[in-house]
Design a protein around this motif. Structure first.
Motif, PDB file in Angstrom:
ATOM      1  N   ASP A   1       0.822  -1.213   0.000  1.00 11.10           N
ATOM      2  CA  ASP A   1       0.000   0.000   0.000  1.00 11.10           C
ATOM      3  C   ASP A   1       0.861   1.269   0.000  1.00 11.10           C
ATOM      4  OD1 ASP A   1      -2.190  -1.678   2.279  1.00 11.10           O
ATOM      5  OD2 ASP A   1      -2.531  -1.333   0.132  1.00 11.10           O
ATOM      6  N   THR A   2       2.153   1.112   0.136  1.00 14.73           N
ATOM      7  CA  THR A   2       3.049   2.259   0.125  1.00 14.73           C
ATOM      8  C   THR A   2       2.959   3.000  -1.201  1.00 14.73           C
ATOM      9  OG1 THR A   2       4.607   1.245   1.666  1.00 14.73           O
ATOM     10  CG2 THR A   2       5.469   2.968   0.228  1.00 14.73           C
ATOM     11  N   ALA A   3       2.674   4.297  -1.116  1.00  8.78           N
ATOM     12  CA  ALA A   3       2.482   5.111  -2.324  1.00  8.78           C
ATOM     13  C   ALA A   3       2.216   6.553  -1.914  1.00  8.78           C
ATOM     14  CB  ALA A   3       1.310   4.592  -3.153  1.00  8.78           C
ATOM     15  N   VAL A   4       2.230   7.420  -2.910  1.00  6.48           N
ATOM     16  CA  VAL A   4       1.680   8.759  -2.723  1.00  6.48           C
ATOM     17  C   VAL A   4       0.195   8.673  -3.036  1.00  6.48           C
ATOM     18  CG1 VAL A   4       1.719  11.164  -3.467  1.00  6.48           C
ATOM     19  CG2 VAL A   4       3.855   9.862  -3.328  1.00  6.48           C
ATOM     20  N   TYR A   5      -0.618   9.138  -2.092  1.00  9.09           N
ATOM     21  CA  TYR A   5      -2.069   9.090  -2.242  1.00  9.09           C
ATOM     22  C   TYR A   5      -2.577  10.471  -2.639  1.00  9.09           C
ATOM     23  CZ  TYR A   5      -2.341   4.398  -0.372  1.00  9.09           C
ATOM     24  OH  TYR A   5      -2.209   3.027  -0.192  1.00  9.09           O
ATOM     25  N   TYR A   6      -3.389  10.489  -3.698  1.00 10.12           N
ATOM     26  CA  TYR A   6      -3.925  11.726  -4.239  1.00 10.12           C
ATOM     27  C   TYR A   6      -5.443  11.758  -4.091  1.00 10.12           C
ATOM     28  CZ  TYR A   6       0.591  12.164  -6.611  1.00 10.12           C
ATOM     29  OH  TYR A   6       1.932  12.264  -6.889  1.00 10.12           O
ATOM     30  N   CYS A   7      -5.945  12.929  -3.808  1.00  7.27           N
ATOM     31  CA  CYS A   7      -7.369  13.192  -3.825  1.00  7.27           C
ATOM     32  C   CYS A   7      -7.692  13.844  -5.165  1.00  7.27           C
ATOM     33  CB  CYS A   7      -7.697  14.126  -2.662  1.00  7.27           C
ATOM     34  SG  CYS A   7      -9.393  14.636  -2.534  1.00  7.27           S
ATOM     35  N   ALA A   8      -8.838  13.481  -5.743  1.00  5.96           N
ATOM     36  CA  ALA A   8      -9.191  14.011  -7.053  1.00  5.96           C
ATOM     37  C   ALA A   8     -10.704  14.156  -7.174  1.00  5.96           C
ATOM     38  CB  ALA A   8      -8.659  13.107  -8.154  1.00  5.96           C
ATOM     39  N   ALA A   9     -11.135  14.988  -8.107  1.00  2.00           N
ATOM     40  CA  ALA A   9     -12.566  15.261  -8.279  1.00  2.00           C
ATOM     41  C   ALA A   9     -12.951  15.248  -9.755  1.00  2.00           C
ATOM     42  CB  ALA A   9     -12.913  16.619  -7.673  1.00  2.00           C
ATOM     43  N   ARG A  10     -14.166  14.816 -10.000  1.00  2.37           N
ATOM     44  CA  ARG A  10     -14.763  14.880 -11.333  1.00  2.37           C
ATOM     45  C   ARG A  10     -16.276  14.840 -11.160  1.00  2.37           C
ATOM     46  NH1 ARG A  10     -15.926   9.924 -14.142  1.00  2.37           N
ATOM     47  NH2 ARG A  10     -14.913  10.713 -16.030  1.00  2.37           N
ATOM     48  N   PRO A  11     -17.031  15.211 -12.186  1.00  2.00           N
ATOM     49  CA  PRO A  11     -18.489  15.258 -11.999  1.00  2.00           C
ATOM     50  C   PRO A  11     -19.143  13.908 -11.729  1.00  2.00           C
ATOM     51  CG  PRO A  11     -17.830  16.629 -13.842  1.00  2.00           C
ATOM     52  CD  PRO A  11     -16.611  15.856 -13.439  1.00  2.00           C
ATOM     53  N   ALA A  12     -18.683  12.846 -12.407  1.00  3.78           N
ATOM     54  CA  ALA A  12     -19.377  11.561 -12.293  1.00  3.78           C
ATOM     55  C   ALA A  12     -18.485  10.516 -11.642  1.00  3.78           C
ATOM     56  CB  ALA A  12     -19.815  11.080 -13.668  1.00  3.78           C
ATOM     57  N   LEU A  13     -19.102   9.634 -10.889  1.00  6.81           N
ATOM     58  CA  LEU A  13     -18.398   8.551 -10.229  1.00  6.81           C
ATOM     59  C   LEU A  13     -17.949   7.514 -11.251  1.00  6.81           C
ATOM     60  CD1 LEU A  13     -17.747   7.452  -7.318  1.00  6.81           C
ATOM     61  CD2 LEU A  13     -19.846   6.099  -7.562  1.00  6.81           C
ATOM     62  N   ALA A  14     -16.714   7.085 -11.180  1.00  4.97           N
ATOM     63  CA  ALA A  14     -16.222   6.070 -12.106  1.00  4.97           C
ATOM     64  C   ALA A  14     -14.913   5.496 -11.596  1.00  4.97           C
ATOM     65  CB  ALA A  14     -16.004   6.664 -13.497  1.00  4.97           C
ATOM     66  N   ILE A  15     -14.661   4.256 -11.959  1.00  3.46           N
ATOM     67  CA  ILE A  15     -13.363   3.645 -11.667  1.00  3.46           C
ATOM     68  C   ILE A  15     -12.454   4.014 -12.826  1.00  3.46           C
ATOM     69  CG2 ILE A  15     -12.107   1.517 -11.290  1.00  3.46           C
ATOM     70  CD1 ILE A  15     -14.598   0.320 -10.066  1.00  3.46           C
ATOM     71  N   THR A  16     -11.679   5.033 -12.631  1.00  5.81           N
ATOM     72  CA  THR A  16     -10.829   5.574 -13.681  1.00  5.81           C
ATOM     73  C   THR A  16      -9.723   6.387 -13.035  1.00  5.81           C
ATOM     74  OG1 THR A  16     -10.741   7.006 -15.631  1.00  5.81           O
ATOM     75  CG2 THR A  16     -12.306   7.616 -13.909  1.00  5.81           C
ATOM     76  N   THR A  17      -8.655   6.576 -13.775  1.00 10.12           N
ATOM     77  CA  THR A  17      -7.597   7.471 -13.303  1.00 10.12           C
ATOM     78  C   THR A  17      -7.722   8.850 -13.930  1.00 10.12           C
ATOM     79  OG1 THR A  17      -6.116   6.664 -15.032  1.00 10.12           O
ATOM     80  CG2 THR A  17      -5.977   5.588 -12.870  1.00 10.12           C
ATOM     81  N   ARG A  18      -8.770   9.066 -14.721  1.00  9.55           N
ATOM     82  CA  ARG A  18      -8.976  10.345 -15.408  1.00  9.55           C
ATOM     83  C   ARG A  18      -9.925  11.216 -14.603  1.00  9.55           C
ATOM     84  NH1 ARG A  18      -9.465   8.687 -21.847  1.00  9.55           N
ATOM     85  NH2 ARG A  18      -7.440   7.649 -21.991  1.00  9.55           N
ATOM     86  N   TRP A  19      -9.310  12.039 -13.728  1.00 11.75           N
ATOM     87  CA  TRP A  19     -10.071  12.944 -12.888  1.00 11.75           C
ATOM     88  C   TRP A  19      -9.670  14.371 -13.236  1.00 11.75           C
ATOM     89  CZ3 TRP A  19     -13.639  11.311  -9.090  1.00 11.75           C
ATOM     90  CH2 TRP A  19     -13.815   9.921  -9.069  1.00 11.75           C
ATOM     91  N   ASP A  20     -10.588  15.295 -13.004  1.00 13.50           N
ATOM     92  CA  ASP A  20     -10.405  16.653 -13.506  1.00 13.50           C
ATOM     93  C   ASP A  20      -9.540  17.528 -12.611  1.00 13.50           C
ATOM     94  OD1 ASP A  20     -13.868  16.676 -14.584  1.00 13.50           O
ATOM     95  OD2 ASP A  20     -12.067  15.967 -15.624  1.00 13.50           O
ATOM     96  N   PHE A  21      -9.673  17.371 -11.315  1.00 14.01           N
ATOM     97  CA  PHE A  21      -8.949  18.211 -10.363  1.00 14.01           C
ATOM     98  C   PHE A  21      -8.177  17.316  -9.410  1.00 14.01           C
ATOM     99  CE2 PHE A  21     -11.043  21.907 -11.875  1.00 14.01           C
ATOM    100  CZ  PHE A  21     -12.354  21.540 -12.132  1.00 14.01           C
ATOM    101  N   TRP A  22      -6.976  17.766  -9.028  1.00 20.98           N
ATOM    102  CA  TRP A  22      -6.084  16.940  -8.218  1.00 20.98           C
ATOM    103  C   TRP A  22      -5.486  17.737  -7.070  1.00 20.98           C
ATOM    104  CZ3 TRP A  22      -4.949  11.754  -9.314  1.00 20.98           C
ATOM    105  CH2 TRP A  22      -5.456  11.267 -10.527  1.00 20.98           C
ATOM    106  N   GLY A  23      -5.264  17.030  -5.956  1.00 24.78           N
ATOM    107  CA  GLY A  23      -4.477  17.606  -4.884  1.00 24.78           C
ATOM    108  C   GLY A  23      -3.002  17.325  -5.103  1.00 24.78           C
ATOM    109  N   GLN A  24      -2.183  17.723  -4.145  1.00 28.27           N
ATOM    110  CA  GLN A  24      -0.737  17.601  -4.296  1.00 28.27           C
ATOM    111  C   GLN A  24      -0.209  16.247  -3.832  1.00 28.27           C
ATOM    112  OE1 GLN A  24      -2.154  18.944  -1.696  1.00 28.27           O
ATOM    113  NE2 GLN A  24      -1.026  18.108   0.034  1.00 28.27           N
ATOM    114  N   GLY A  25      -1.005  15.482  -3.099  1.00 29.05           N
ATOM    115  CA  GLY A  25      -0.609  14.154  -2.667  1.00 29.05           C
ATOM    116  C   GLY A  25      -0.063  14.117  -1.264  1.00 29.05           C
ATOM    117  N   THR A  26      -0.191  12.951  -0.631  1.00 28.22           N
ATOM    118  CA  THR A  26       0.378  12.714   0.695  1.00 28.22           C
ATOM    119  C   THR A  26       0.985  11.320   0.713  1.00 28.22           C
ATOM    120  OG1 THR A  26      -0.084  12.791   3.077  1.00 28.22           O
ATOM    121  CG2 THR A  26      -1.814  11.859   1.688  1.00 28.22           C
TER     122      THR A  26
END
Length: 123
Positions: free
Chosen positions: A92-117
């Motif tokens: 599970d070790t990784a940089v974790y990102y928060c992201a937003a898009r209008p519709a729910l989907a299992i995808t890596t294509r999100w419109d807005f991103w945080g900087q990661g933790t």
């Protein structure tokens, strides 16, 4: 526009827990699905979990039963999405990102991103 700021990462031993937070700003936050994605060193970014504006949630198979996503929409307070990480594994070790898009989907294509933790799980 949605601005996202993650926090809560750190170093934890295998089997331990962490809670990640994603604080969102922007008047339309409640209209967006919010996701957590992660990227381990040398690997492609991958979907972890997401929650819709109506609180439906979806998870990657690798984290089902261990991770829980939740969101708190408040008119006059910070809007926050949480990711509770339990029974953590070294993979599970990784940089974790928060992201937003209008519709729910299992995808890596999100419109807005945080900087990661960074989340690091040791043996």
């Amino acid at each position: 526009q949605v601005q996202l700021v993650e926090s809560g990462g750190g170093l934890v031993q295998a089997g331990g827990s962490l809670r990640l937070s994603c604080v969102a700003s922007g008047r339309t936050f409640s209209s967006y699905a919010i996701a957590w994605l992660r990227q381990a060193r040398g690997k492609e970014r991958e979907f972890v979990a997401a929650i819709s504006r109506s609180y439906d949630s979806i998870y990657a198979d690798s984290v089902k039963g261990r991770f829980t996503i939740s969101r708190y929409n408040a008119q006059n307070a910070q809007n926050t999405v949480y990711l509770q990480l339990n029974s953590l594994k070294p993979e599970d070790t990784a940089v974790y990102y928060c992201a937003a898009r209008p519709a729910l989907a299992i995808t890596t294509r999100w419109d807005f991103w945080g900087q990661g933790t960074q989340v690091t799980v040791s043996l």
